[in-house]
Design a protein around this motif. Structure first.
Motif, PDB file in Angstrom:
ATOM      1  N   VAL A   2      -3.452  15.551   9.079  1.00 23.38           N
ATOM      2  CA  VAL A   2      -4.599  16.059   8.491  1.00 23.38           C
ATOM      3  C   VAL A   2      -5.662  15.111   8.694  1.00 23.38           C
ATOM      4  O   VAL A   2      -6.935  15.214   8.923  1.00 23.38           O
ATOM      5  N   SER A   3      -5.297  13.726   8.237  1.00 23.24           N
ATOM      6  CA  SER A   3      -6.210  12.725   8.554  1.00 23.24           C
ATOM      7  C   SER A   3      -6.932  12.423   9.741  1.00 23.24           C
ATOM      8  O   SER A   3      -7.962  11.977   9.740  1.00 23.24           O
ATOM      9  N   LYS A   4      -6.324  13.007  10.912  1.00 25.46           N
ATOM     10  CA  LYS A   4      -7.037  12.854  12.353  1.00 25.46           C
ATOM     11  C   LYS A   4      -8.038  14.055  12.393  1.00 25.46           C
ATOM     12  O   LYS A   4      -8.953  13.695  13.110  1.00 25.46           O
ATOM     13  N   TYR A   5      -8.011  15.100  11.447  1.00 22.90           N
ATOM     14  CA  TYR A   5      -8.989  16.039  11.717  1.00 22.90           C
ATOM     15  C   TYR A   5      -9.978  16.077  10.551  1.00 22.90           C
ATOM     16  O   TYR A   5     -11.246  16.682  10.722  1.00 22.90           O
ATOM     17  N   ARG A  75      -0.965  15.949  -5.935  1.00 23.47           N
ATOM     18  CA  ARG A  75      -0.807  14.602  -5.978  1.00 23.47           C
ATOM     19  C   ARG A  75      -2.015  14.030  -5.783  1.00 23.47           C
ATOM     20  O   ARG A  75      -2.055  12.768  -5.727  1.00 23.47           O
ATOM     21  N   ARG A  76      -3.196  14.766  -5.526  1.00 24.94           N
ATOM     22  CA  ARG A  76      -4.343  14.285  -5.067  1.00 24.94           C
ATOM     23  C   ARG A  76      -4.387  13.548  -4.046  1.00 24.94           C
ATOM     24  O   ARG A  76      -5.332  12.706  -3.714  1.00 24.94           O
ATOM     25  N   LEU A  77      -3.507  13.955  -3.051  1.00 27.46           N
ATOM     26  CA  LEU A  77      -3.590  13.000  -1.703  1.00 27.46           C
ATOM     27  C   LEU A  77      -4.424  13.793  -0.532  1.00 27.46           C
ATOM     28  O   LEU A  77      -4.742  13.464   0.526  1.00 27.46           O
ATOM     29  N   MET A  78      -4.796  15.331  -0.996  1.00 29.82           N
ATOM     30  CA  MET A  78      -5.431  15.942  -0.226  1.00 29.82           C
ATOM     31  C   MET A  78      -6.501  16.785  -1.094  1.00 29.82           C
ATOM     32  O   MET A  78      -6.206  17.107  -2.222  1.00 29.82           O
ATOM     33  N   ASN A  79      -7.588  17.159  -0.469  1.00 24.55           N
ATOM     34  CA  ASN A  79      -8.768  17.854  -1.261  1.00 24.55           C
ATOM     35  C   ASN A  79      -8.490  19.366  -0.480  1.00 24.55           C
ATOM     36  O   ASN A  79      -8.392  19.439   0.556  1.00 24.55           O
ATOM     37  N   PHE A  88     -17.317  37.925   4.550  1.00 23.24           N
ATOM     38  CA  PHE A  88     -16.901  37.887   2.869  1.00 23.24           C
ATOM     39  C   PHE A  88     -15.372  37.747   2.820  1.00 23.24           C
ATOM     40  O   PHE A  88     -14.982  38.001   1.815  1.00 23.24           O
ATOM     41  N   GLN A  89     -14.839  37.081   3.835  1.00 22.04           N
ATOM     42  CA  GLN A  89     -13.454  37.008   3.726  1.00 22.04           C
ATOM     43  C   GLN A  89     -13.156  35.495   3.175  1.00 22.04           C
ATOM     44  O   GLN A  89     -13.805  34.566   3.330  1.00 22.04           O
ATOM     45  N   PRO A  90     -12.201  35.106   2.091  1.00 20.97           N
ATOM     46  CA  PRO A  90     -11.846  33.828   1.585  1.00 20.97           C
ATOM     47  C   PRO A  90     -11.652  32.926   2.477  1.00 20.97           C
ATOM     48  O   PRO A  90     -10.535  33.295   3.451  1.00 20.97           O
ATOM     49  N   VAL A  91     -11.921  31.757   2.757  1.00 20.17           N
ATOM     50  CA  VAL A  91     -11.397  30.893   3.702  1.00 20.17           C
ATOM     51  C   VAL A  91     -10.920  29.447   2.949  1.00 20.17           C
ATOM     52  O   VAL A  91     -11.877  28.909   2.145  1.00 20.17           O
ATOM     53  N   SER A  92      -9.909  28.767   3.344  1.00 17.74           N
ATOM     54  CA  SER A  92      -9.535  27.706   2.633  1.00 17.74           C
ATOM     55  C   SER A  92      -9.752  26.590   3.625  1.00 17.74           C
ATOM     56  O   SER A  92      -9.419  26.800   4.726  1.00 17.74           O
ATOM     57  N   CYS A  93     -10.256  25.406   3.147  1.00 16.46           N
ATOM     58  CA  CYS A  93     -10.214  24.054   4.203  1.00 16.46           C
ATOM     59  C   CYS A  93      -9.675  22.971   3.304  1.00 16.46           C
ATOM     60  O   CYS A  93      -9.662  22.787   2.277  1.00 16.46           O
ATOM     61  N   TYR A  94      -8.959  21.948   4.308  1.00 17.56           N
ATOM     62  CA  TYR A  94      -8.316  20.676   3.624  1.00 17.56           C
ATOM     63  C   TYR A  94      -8.962  19.378   4.295  1.00 17.56           C
ATOM     64  O   TYR A  94      -9.510  19.497   5.512  1.00 17.56           O
ATOM     65  N   GLN A  95      -9.023  18.389   3.628  1.00 13.98           N
ATOM     66  CA  GLN A  95      -9.130  17.021   4.074  1.00 13.98           C
ATOM     67  C   GLN A  95      -8.482  16.003   3.252  1.00 13.98           C
ATOM     68  O   GLN A  95      -7.891  16.449   2.197  1.00 13.98           O
ATOM     69  N   VAL A  96      -7.933  14.689   3.674  1.00 10.93           N
ATOM     70  CA  VAL A  96      -7.562  13.845   3.359  1.00 10.93           C
ATOM     71  C   VAL A  96      -8.288  13.027   2.285  1.00 10.93           C
ATOM     72  O   VAL A  96      -9.376  12.925   2.577  1.00 10.93           O
ATOM     73  N   GLY A 100      -5.351   9.552  -0.389  1.00 15.08           N
ATOM     74  CA  GLY A 100      -4.333   9.895   0.908  1.00 15.08           C
ATOM     75  C   GLY A 100      -4.635   8.965   2.003  1.00 15.08           C
ATOM     76  O   GLY A 100      -3.734   8.426   2.443  1.00 15.08           O
ATOM     77  N   LEU A 101      -5.868   8.470   2.197  1.00 12.63           N
ATOM     78  CA  LEU A 101      -6.040   7.175   3.043  1.00 12.63           C
ATOM     79  C   LEU A 101      -5.266   6.102   2.717  1.00 12.63           C
ATOM     80  O   LEU A 101      -4.824   5.378   3.470  1.00 12.63           O
ATOM     81  N   ASP A 102      -5.280   5.708   1.513  1.00 15.06           N
ATOM     82  CA  ASP A 102      -4.611   4.706   1.098  1.00 15.06           C
ATOM     83  C   ASP A 102      -2.974   4.697   1.274  1.00 15.06           C
ATOM     84  O   ASP A 102      -2.381   3.720   1.615  1.00 15.06           O
ATOM     85  N   PHE A 103      -2.902   5.933   1.122  1.00 15.14           N
ATOM     86  CA  PHE A 103      -1.091   6.007   1.360  1.00 15.14           C
ATOM     87  C   PHE A 103      -0.907   6.111   2.732  1.00 15.14           C
ATOM     88  O   PHE A 103       0.335   5.660   2.940  1.00 15.14           O
ATOM     89  N   LEU A 104      -1.591   6.428   3.544  1.00 12.56           N
ATOM     90  CA  LEU A 104      -1.370   6.457   4.911  1.00 12.56           C
ATOM     91  C   LEU A 104      -0.958   4.981   5.505  1.00 12.56           C
ATOM     92  O   LEU A 104      -0.064   4.836   6.512  1.00 12.56           O
ATOM     93  N   GLU A 105      -1.657   4.100   4.704  1.00 12.18           N
ATOM     94  CA  GLU A 105      -1.371   2.701   5.245  1.00 12.18           C
ATOM     95  C   GLU A 105       0.183   2.293   5.111  1.00 12.18           C
ATOM     96  O   GLU A 105       0.556   1.421   5.740  1.00 12.18           O
TER      97      GLU A 105
END
Length: 809
Positions: A2-5, A75-79, A88-96, A100-105
């Motif tokens: 996910v962090s790449k996008y 765990r608050r690693l993704m938003n 009017f259809q519901p859409v979900s999106c995600y980001q790190v 999460g960026l700290d955990f990636l290290e």
């Protein structure tokens, strides 16, 4: 991955990026196929929005992957981000997240490399991140539009993802219907003796399945709600031949457009129907045997039991005898999820063959032309479940819950029903496991009947948003109609379509309310197990909620109807304004024409006087030039002898009188000659015929190519291409030996219609009348093969005009 996008902005000048849920699920599937992610997947009906239009398709979705996303969010690693599409259809999106960026290290490089292997394009496009796009296309071998996901990268790399390739399994099934919906005792077909055939078949499952839950002696009921009434039930009974000696047969929805022809062809795959029992105006029960072609090696013995009720409840029942090598006592949920996709698809095709055109139009409107992929409710009954656990242990956010979600959607609750039975409720279905399932048929079928209405109401509510958006666009076009000349015709089309949709929506609401009012919720049973099930299903509250929602929908549609009337009034004002403008222009032009006509009349009178004066002057000049006139020559002897001496010298003013007489005779002769020339332009016949006949445009062009065209005029519009062509006929023999007419035709080259014909004929030189002109013209067109079916109208129907100018004495 996910962090790449998708990642948060680190400064105020940066923009945050998010990855949508559908592309993320596609990339997770690619990771599973690549062997990097150790998840299971199963086909799930997903709503995909593109360009303001949402359509459903089946995708291979991993419930374990979705659960992992939820764990990371907890765990608050993704938003997470929620928004709506254009329709009017519901859409979900995600980001790190920053956490999460700290955990990636701390993630090992080996894991990073494994993930990079399937999210980046292969050589020679390495280091180019793959992106997901969806294309709706019609393939050569397909009839309907399909939705495919493509993986693309900079530089031109592109390949199709297999996420929409639903895996087939071989299975054997028998028709099943609960006894409570039966009205007769005819036995259902039993295919248990053919269970071994499933083991001889193949499957195209790509991944190795990890099975956590198994069911025994499974009966599935797939339900949906379709607007039905007594008349539709009677018509369906008659169509299926329920009252005939030979009931049932093979059926198709294809329309016979040429009933008098000898042969009729239909595509491969028909439905065999066997009537079980029926009530003429209330219901019909029958078996349906599916004969659709399958992929090579796939063996599917597919038989449905179908119950169609006047209240709109449709039930497709099936008993599972075997799936692959698994017999009826050992059915895994992974295999069952793939079988249910096949049932959902085939059931839509079956019922489409049986519905009336009116019912199909209702479904097409509500589901926005995606009715073949509509969702249905899955009700699974089984005699036992393995492992047998307490109800709360199935909602473990782990393997058990993930497998259950593959069949019945997101888990809402689980209940122990007595000592032996388990009830698991999901968003899109339920599972009732235990030996006493038959005891609860009435309650669970009532629950199914309410849930299918609730699912339909969900879709209906979204359709009201689409309707409201259409009304807003119409209002905007009305307010801005002067900016675009095409807005007014577009307005008429959209108002007509919206009015049709509102009428159909109102009819559907009446069907919904009628079906809800006819439904009776029983009192709570006295035995403890049934009472527990009754409370868990919450039937009375659910019916009340669904009824309130339908009442609310009626208000929304009524409000849309009022808005449509308001918009129609505004459109009428625009039409009135345009008509007033046209009338003012006509009045102004008429005034100019009247003034110009008066001026021309006065100028014509003055011109005639001037013509006479010039003729008189010319007459005097003739007399003057006979004797030499102003040439300065001596008077000829014959003038002196015959004119001067006998007339001018002897009789005063006689010569002047003779000059005046000559002038009058000359002017009269010139006037008669001018009237003769005017008479030559009169006596013409103008015949205007409105034909509106179907023509062969190619033959029409060939016909016109043989003519010497004088003028061609073309008017191009979105829905038509009007061409006006005029020419002078030259074949005197063809036109009865007289003067040939001049002809002008107007035809629609886009739709293939001959609209009008205009004849101009000199009646002084021809003996043809109106009938003769049309008879010859249609005969010529028929010779060229232009006219397909046309009978010339009677002379009385012609719009004709004889031009015979009045002659002055």
């Amino acid at each position: 991955m996910v962090s790449k996008y998708a990642y948060p902005a680190k400064t105020g000048n940066e923009k945050e990026t998010w990855i949508r849920e559908i592309p993320l699920l596609v990339m997770i599937y690619e990771g599973i196929i690549a062997g990097v992610l150790d998840f299971d997947y199963a086909p799930v009906s997903v709503l995909v929005s593109q360009n303001g239009v949402s359509k459903r398709c089946f995708m291979n979705v991993t419930q374990e992957g979705k659960s992992a996303i939820d764990d990371l969010r907890e765990r608050r690693l993704m938003n997470g981000l929620k928004l709506s599409s254009e329709d009017f259809q519901p859409v979900s999106c995600y980001q790190v997240s920053f956490h999460g960026l700290d955990f990636l290290e701390r993630i090992p490089q080996k894991l990073r490399s494994d993930v990079d292997a399937f999210i980046y394009a292969p050589k020679p496009y390495q280091n180019k991140l793959l992106n997901v796009i969806m294309k709706r296309e019609i393939l050569d071998e397909e009839i309907e539009e399909v939705q495919n996901f493509y993986l693309i990268a900079e530089g031109g790399y592109e390949r199709i993802s297999g996420v929409t390739e639903i895996e087939d399994v071989s299975y054997v099934s028998s028709p099943y219907l609960p006894l409570i919906v039966r009205t007769g005792e005819k036995a259902l077909k039993n295919n248990s003796h053919r269970a071994s055939e499933a083991a001889s078949g193949e499957s195209n499952i790509k991944d190795e399945l990890s099975e956590a839950i198994h069911l025994a002696n499974v009966k599935i009921l797939v339900g949906e709600w379709i607007p039905f009434g007594p008349n539709q039930i009677v018509a369906l009974n008659e169509r299926l031949g329920a009252m005939d000696r030979c009931q049932g047969g093979l059926f198709t929805s294809k329309i016979d457009k040429d009933p008098t022809s000898t042969q009729f062809q239909v595509p491969t795959g028909l439905t065999q129907v066997r009537i079980l029992d029926y009530d003429l105006t209330h219901c019909i029960n029958f078996e349906a045997e599916i004969n659709y072609p399958e992929a090579e090696g796939i063996v599917q013995i597919e038989n449905f039991g179908m119950h169609l009720n006047v209240d709109g409840t449709i039930i497709y029942g099936m008993g599972i005898e075997a799936i692959m090598e698994r017999k009826a006592d050992d059915i895994s949920l992974d295999m069952l999820s793939r079988l249910l996709v096949d049932v959902q698809k085939d059931s839509s095709t079956i019922i489409n063959d049986l519905l009336s055109a009116y019912q199909r139009s209702l479904l097409s409107m509500v589901f926005c032309n995606d009715e073949m992929n509509r969702c249905k409710y899955n009700l699974v009954l089984c005699e036992s479940i393995d492992p047998k656990l307490q109800c709360e242990e199935y909602i473990d956010r782990g393997d058990n819950e993930n497998e259950l979600k593959q069949v019945i959607g997101d888990i809402q609750s689980a209940h122990n029903v007595g000592a032996d039975d388990i009830l698991i409720l999901g968003r899109d279905g339920l599972i009732l496991a235990g030996p006493n399932g038959r005891r609860y048929e009435k309650l669970i079928l009532l629950h199914l009947s309410l849930l299918v209405r609730e699912m339909f109401v969900r879709v209906f509510f979204i359709r009201t948003y689409v309707l409201d958006d259409s009304l807003k666009r119409i209002r905007k076009m009305i307010l801005e109609h002067e900016k675009d000349p095409n807005n007014v015709p577009k307005l008429r089309i959209q108002l007509n379509d919206t009015s049709r949709d509102i009428i159909l929506l109102e009819e559907i609401i009446s069907y919904l309310l009628e079906s809800l009012n006819s439904m009776e919720v029983p009192a709570m049973p006295e035995d403890e197990a049934s009472a527990t099930l009754y409370k868990a299903l919450n039937l009375a509250s659910m019916k009340r909620d669904v009824t309130h929602r339908v009442e609310d929908l009626r208000k929304l549609v009524h409000g849309a109807q009022n808005e449509l009337q308001n918009l129609s009034s505004m459109t009428e004002m625009i039409n009135t304004k345009q008509l007033e403008e046209i009338f003012r222009n006509v009045e102004s032009n008429t005034k100019y024409l009247v003034d110009g006509s008066g001026t021309n009349e006065r100028a014509s009178a003055s011109l005639e006087v001037m013509q006479m004066m010039l003729a008189g002057i010319f007459a005097f000049d003739v007399i003057d030039h006979i004797s030499g006139g102003t040439l300065g020559l001596s008077t000829p002897w014959w003038v002196e002898q015959w004119i001067n001496q006998p007339i001018v010298a002897r009789f005063p003013f006689l010569w002047f009188a003779l000059n005046l007489l000559w002038m009058v005779i000359f002017v009269y002769g010139v006037t008669r000659f001018m009237r003769y020339l005017s008479d030559l332009s009169s006596g013409f016949l103008t015949l205007h015929v409105r034909i509106n006949a179907k023509i062969n445009v190619e033959k029409m062009e060939m016909f016109l190519s043989d003519k010497r065209i004088d003028v061609t005029d073309t008017i191009e519009e979105p829905a038509m291409s009007i061409k006006k062509v005029s020419w002078q006929e030259s074949d005197r023999i063809l036109w009865a030996g007289g003067s040939p007419p001049k002809i002008e035709v107007a035809y629609d080259a886009q739709n293939g219609f001959l609209l009008t014909v205009l004849f101009n004929l000199d009646k002084k030189k021809s003996s043809l009348d109106e009938d003769g002109l049309m008879r010859i013209f249609t005969a010529v067109l028929a010779e060229y093969g232009v006219l397909e079916d046309y009978e010339p109208p009677r002379t009385a129907l012609y719009d004709m005009e004889d031009r015979d100018d009045d002659k002055e004495d």
